[in-house]
Design an enzyme around this catalytic site. Structure first.
Site, PDB file in Angstrom:
ATOM      1  N   GLU A   1     -13.003  52.847  32.081  1.00 63.27           N
ATOM      2  CA  GLU A   1     -13.563  54.209  32.099  1.00 63.27           C
ATOM      3  C   GLU A   1     -15.080  54.221  31.969  1.00 63.27           C
ATOM      4  O   GLU A   1     -15.728  55.181  32.367  1.00 63.27           O
ATOM      5  CB  GLU A   1     -12.943  55.046  30.964  1.00 63.27           C
ATOM      6  CG  GLU A   1     -11.471  55.329  31.182  1.00 63.27           C
ATOM      7  CD  GLU A   1     -10.795  55.954  29.972  1.00 63.27           C
ATOM      8  OE1 GLU A   1     -11.483  56.603  29.164  1.00 63.27           O
ATOM      9  OE2 GLU A   1      -9.570  55.773  29.840  1.00 63.27           O
TER      10      GLU A   1
ATOM     11  N   ASN B   1       1.407  56.054  16.042  1.00 65.26           N
ATOM     12  CA  ASN B   1       1.291  54.673  16.512  1.00 65.26           C
ATOM     13  C   ASN B   1       1.089  53.814  15.266  1.00 65.26           C
ATOM     14  O   ASN B   1      -0.014  53.744  14.727  1.00 65.26           O
ATOM     15  CB  ASN B   1       0.095  54.578  17.471  1.00 65.26           C
ATOM     16  CG  ASN B   1      -0.085  53.178  18.029  1.00 65.26           C
ATOM     17  OD1 ASN B   1       0.593  52.245  17.610  1.00 65.26           O
ATOM     18  ND2 ASN B   1      -1.003  53.046  18.963  1.00 65.26           N
TER      19      ASN B   1
ATOM     20  N   GLY C   1     -11.079  51.523  27.882  1.00 65.91           N
ATOM     21  CA  GLY C   1     -12.489  51.573  27.478  1.00 65.91           C
ATOM     22  C   GLY C   1     -13.425  50.961  28.506  1.00 65.91           C
ATOM     23  O   GLY C   1     -14.489  51.506  28.799  1.00 65.91           O
TER      24      GLY C   1
ATOM     25  N   ARG D   1      -8.097  37.547  23.916  1.00 59.27           N
ATOM     26  CA  ARG D   1      -6.907  36.832  24.436  1.00 59.27           C
ATOM     27  C   ARG D   1      -7.236  36.109  25.738  1.00 59.27           C
ATOM     28  O   ARG D   1      -7.924  36.655  26.597  1.00 59.27           O
ATOM     29  CB  ARG D   1      -5.760  37.807  24.687  1.00 59.27           C
ATOM     30  CG  ARG D   1      -5.154  38.364  23.427  1.00 59.27           C
ATOM     31  CD  ARG D   1      -4.083  39.386  23.732  1.00 59.27           C
ATOM     32  NE  ARG D   1      -4.382  40.657  23.096  1.00 59.27           N
ATOM     33  CZ  ARG D   1      -3.811  41.813  23.399  1.00 59.27           C
ATOM     34  NH1 ARG D   1      -2.898  41.880  24.350  1.00 59.27           N
ATOM     35  NH2 ARG D   1      -4.155  42.904  22.775  1.00 59.27           N
TER      36      ARG D   1
ATOM     37  N   ARG E   1       5.209  55.443  19.183  1.00 56.15           N
ATOM     38  CA  ARG E   1       4.931  54.355  20.119  1.00 56.15           C
ATOM     39  C   ARG E   1       5.623  53.103  19.599  1.00 56.15           C
ATOM     40  O   ARG E   1       5.396  52.685  18.459  1.00 56.15           O
ATOM     41  CB  ARG E   1       3.428  54.108  20.211  1.00 56.15           C
ATOM     42  CG  ARG E   1       3.131  52.954  21.109  1.00 56.15           C
ATOM     43  CD  ARG E   1       1.664  52.625  21.136  1.00 56.15           C
ATOM     44  NE  ARG E   1       1.452  51.517  22.046  1.00 56.15           N
ATOM     45  CZ  ARG E   1       0.620  50.519  21.834  1.00 56.15           C
ATOM     46  NH1 ARG E   1      -0.096  50.494  20.723  1.00 56.15           N
ATOM     47  NH2 ARG E   1       0.494  49.563  22.701  1.00 56.15           N
TER      48      ARG E   1
ATOM     49  N   LYS F   1      -2.192  55.398  13.687  1.00 57.40           N
ATOM     50  CA  LYS F   1      -2.977  56.382  14.429  1.00 57.40           C
ATOM     51  C   LYS F   1      -2.063  57.573  14.652  1.00 57.40           C
ATOM     52  O   LYS F   1      -0.885  57.390  14.969  1.00 57.40           O
ATOM     53  CB  LYS F   1      -3.374  55.818  15.802  1.00 57.40           C
ATOM     54  CG  LYS F   1      -4.568  54.921  15.774  1.00 57.40           C
ATOM     55  CD  LYS F   1      -5.071  54.670  17.203  1.00 57.40           C
ATOM     56  CE  LYS F   1      -5.750  53.326  17.263  1.00 57.40           C
ATOM     57  NZ  LYS F   1      -5.524  52.597  18.483  1.00 57.40           N
TER      58      LYS F   1
HETATM   59  P1  ADP Z   1      -8.331  49.415  22.849  1.00 60.20           P
HETATM   60  O1  ADP Z   1      -7.680  48.541  23.868  1.00 60.20           O
HETATM   61  O2  ADP Z   1      -8.486  48.745  21.513  1.00 60.20           O
HETATM   62  O3  ADP Z   1      -7.781  50.822  22.802  1.00 60.20           O
HETATM   63  P2  ADP Z   1     -10.563  50.542  24.351  1.00 60.20           P
HETATM   64  O4  ADP Z   1      -9.665  51.016  25.434  1.00 60.20           O
HETATM   65  O5  ADP Z   1     -11.314  51.540  23.555  1.00 60.20           O
HETATM   66  O6  ADP Z   1      -9.856  49.553  23.337  1.00 60.20           O
HETATM   67  O7  ADP Z   1     -11.627  49.538  25.035  1.00 60.20           O
HETATM   68  C1  ADP Z   1     -12.545  48.813  24.285  1.00 60.20           C
HETATM   69  C2  ADP Z   1     -13.466  48.080  25.242  1.00 60.20           C
HETATM   70  O8  ADP Z   1     -14.176  49.037  26.034  1.00 60.20           O
HETATM   71  C3  ADP Z   1     -14.509  47.228  24.531  1.00 60.20           C
HETATM   72  O9  ADP Z   1     -14.650  45.977  25.194  1.00 60.20           O
HETATM   73  C4  ADP Z   1     -15.752  48.057  24.710  1.00 60.20           C
HETATM   74  O10 ADP Z   1     -16.930  47.287  24.696  1.00 60.20           O
HETATM   75  C5  ADP Z   1     -15.521  48.639  26.081  1.00 60.20           C
HETATM   76  N1  ADP Z   1     -16.439  49.743  26.335  1.00 60.20           N
HETATM   77  C6  ADP Z   1     -16.492  50.953  25.739  1.00 60.20           C
HETATM   78  N2  ADP Z   1     -17.572  51.657  26.195  1.00 60.20           N
HETATM   79  C7  ADP Z   1     -18.205  50.860  27.091  1.00 60.20           C
HETATM   80  C8  ADP Z   1     -19.371  50.999  27.905  1.00 60.20           C
HETATM   81  N3  ADP Z   1     -20.117  52.096  27.880  1.00 60.20           N
HETATM   82  N4  ADP Z   1     -19.708  49.965  28.708  1.00 60.20           N
HETATM   83  C9  ADP Z   1     -18.978  48.835  28.727  1.00 60.20           C
HETATM   84  N5  ADP Z   1     -17.879  48.646  27.995  1.00 60.20           N
HETATM   85  C10 ADP Z   1     -17.501  49.642  27.188  1.00 60.20           C
END
Ligand code: ADP
Length: 397
Positions: A329, A7, A326, A235, A85, A14
Site C-alpha cells: 500500500e 485477533n 503495509g 522470514r 481470527r 487486537k
Molecule cells: P503486518 O504484516 O505486521 O500487519 P504491515 O502490513 O503494517 O505489517 O506492513 C509492515 C511493513 O510495511 C513494514 O516493512 C513497513 O516498513 C512497511 N511500510 C509501511 N509504510 C511504508 C512506507 N511508507 N514505505 C515503505 N514501506 C512501508
C-alpha cells in the site's frame, strides 16, 4: 448490529467493534504484554486514545477492560457476534464456522500445524465466550480461502504417508486479506469478480501472493507454514530443504535453532546484514548506499516478481495485479521495481499514479491499455466482521 472482531496472539489481542450498517468503527485497540506485570490495553474511541494497565494481564482481564469500555458507551448489548481470527483450519475448514464444542475440538486438532498460533486463538475464544456469552462466536480462518487449491498446487512431492498421516501439504495463509482485496479490485475495475483472474500480493511483515480465479484461490505462495514463498521481514521464504541438515553439520545447530533463524533472523533482516526488517527503513538506508539494504530490497522485489509471474501459469490469463499490506500500500518504489520486471505479463507502470497511491488512497497504477495493476487497502477487521455477519445470517460467506 455490531460485530466485535478479535485477533488473539500469544501475548496480545487486537480488537475492533464495527457497525456494518453504518460502516463505522465504534472502538478499536490493542491489549499487549499479556501474561506480564506491565500488561496494558490501548482503547481508541471517538478520536480519543487511552491506555490503561490491566491487572492480572490475562485474556479474561483484557476482555473485562474491553467490556467495561463498551458498557461506558452503552454498546455492549448491541454486540451480536464476535468474529475470531483463527490462523489454521487445516483441511477441515473451507469456510468460517459458528463456534461450538465440535468446532473447538477441530481447531484444537490443528494445533500441531500452528503450534504458536492456534493455542492462543483457542484461549482467546474461550475467554471471549465467557466475557460475551450473549453473542454468537464465529471462527474465520486464515487458511480457509485457499482450500479451493487443486491437488497439483497443494501437494508436496514427499512420501504420501506424510500427507495422509500428518497433513503435510500446502495450506496458505492471509486468506481473509487475499479474498477481501480480490473483491475490492473487481469493484475498482467495474467487472464481476466471477470473471476475473487476479494475482494478489499481500506484502506486510509477513508476505504472500495468491492466484485468484473467479474469486477462488487456486494457488498461493505460503505452504504448510507461513515460512514458505516470498522473502519477508524476518522470514526466509523458500530455501533448499537440504539447508537444515547442512547447517546442523556445519554450525552444530539444532533443528529448532535453524527454524528459529529462518523465522526470526532471515528475510530482509538477514539479507541486510542485520540492519532491520522494516521496508521503510531499508529503503532509506538503500538510498544512502548501504549495500546490505540495497541487496535486501532488490532480492525482495526479484522474488516477488518471479513468483507473481509464476501465478500466470496457474491462471492461464492474468487480468490484473493487486498490491496490498503495509509495503504493497505504501512503497511506490517496491511496486515500481516489481512492475518493471512484470512487463512479461503485459502490464506497464503509470509512474505518476504509482507515486500518488499511498495508504488510504489506492487505485490504478498501470498505464492505460496495459494489464491493470492496482493498489487496494486491505481491511482484515472489516472482512472478518462481514464474514461473521454472513454466518450469523445463514448466508454462504
Ligand atoms: P503486518 O504484516 O505486521 O500487519 P504491515 O502490513 O503494517 O505489517 O506492513 C509492515 C511493513 O510495511 C513494514 O516493512 C513497513 O516498513 C512497511 N511500510 C509501511 N509504510 C511504508 C512506507 N511508507 N514505505 C515503505 N514501506 C512501508
Amino acid at each position: 448490529m455490531s460485530i466485535l472482531v478479535l485477533n488473539c496472539g500469544s501475548s496480545s489481542v487486537k480488537f475492533a467493534l464495527l457497525d456494518l450498517k453504518a460502516g463505522t468503527t465504534h472502538l478499536s485497540g490493542l491489549a499487549e504484554r499479556l501474561g506480564a506485570a506491565e500488561a496494558s490495553v490501548t482503547l481508541r474511541a471517538a478520536g480519543q486514545t487511552s491506555v490503561q494497565p490491566i491487572s492480572g494481564g490475562s485474556y479474561a482481564d483484557a476482555f473485562a477492560a474491553i467490556a467495561a469500555a463498551l458498557d461506558k458507551q452503552g454498546l455492549r448489548g448491541g454486540v451480536r457476534a464476535v468474529g475470531h481470527r483463527v490462523v489454521h483450519g487445516g483441511e477441515r475448514f473451507h469456510a468460517p464456522a459458528f463456534i461450538n464444542g465440535e468446532v473447538l475440538a477441530a481447531i484444537r486438532a490443528c494445533v500441531p500445524l500452528a503450534p504458536l498460533h492456534n493455542p492462543a486463538n483457542l484461549a482467546g475464544i474461550e475467554a471471549a465466550q465467557a466475557a460475551f456469552p450473549e453473542a454468537a462466536h464465529v471462527a474465520v480462518f486464515d487458511t480457509a480461502f485457499h482450500q479451493t487449491m487443486p491437488e497439483v498446487a497443494y501437494r508436496y512431492a514427499v512420501p504420501e504417508t506424510w500427507y495422509r498421516q500428518h497433513g503435510v501439504r500446502r495450506y496458505g495463509f492471509h486468506g481473509t486479506s487475499h479474498a477481501y482485496v480480490a473483491a475490492e479490485a473487481a469493484q475498482l475495475l467495474g467487472r464481476p469478480l466471477s470473471g476475473l483472474n487476479l494475482v494478489t500480493a499481500h506484502l506486510g511483515n509477513g508476505a504472500s501472493i495468491a492466484a485468484v480465479q473467479g474469486g477462488r484461490s487456486i494457488d498461493t505462495s505460503m505452504g504448510l507454514t507461513p515460512l514458505e514463498g516470498l522473502i519477508m521481514g524476518t522470514r526466509s521464504g523458500d530455501v533448499d530443504p537440504g539447508l537444515h541438515e547442512f547447517m546442523a553439520r556445519q554450525a552444530g545447530l539444532s533443528l529448532t535453532q535453524v527454524t528459529a533463524a529462518l523465522n526470526q533472523d532471515s528475510g530482509l533482516k538477514g539479507l541486510s546484514g542485520g540492519l532491520g526488517s522494516d521496508m521503510r527503513e531499508l529503503e532509506a538506508a538503500a538510498a544512502e548506499g548501504h549495500p546490505g539494504a540495497r541487496l535486501a530490497v532488490a532480492a525482495f522485489v526479484y522474488r516477488l516478481a518471479k513468483q507473481m509471474a509464476g501465478m500466470a501459469v496457474a491462471l492461464g490469463r492474468v487480468d490484473a495485479l493487486v498490491f496490498t499490506g503495509g509495503i504493497g500500500e505504501n512503497s511506490a518504489a517496491v511496486r515500481a521495481a516489481a512492475l518493471e520486471r512484470l512487463g512479461v505479463l503485459g502490464t506497464r507502470l503509470d509512474p505518476q499514479a504509482n507515486e500518488q497511491a499511498v495508504r488510504g488512497q489506492g487505485g490504478l497504477i498501470s498505464a492505460p491499455g496495459s494489464v491493470p495493476a492496482l493498489v487496494v487497502n486491505t481491511n482484515e477487521e472489516l472482512a472478518i466482521a462481514r464474514t461473521a455477519a454472513q454466518v450469523l445470517n445463514g448466508e454462504e460467506a
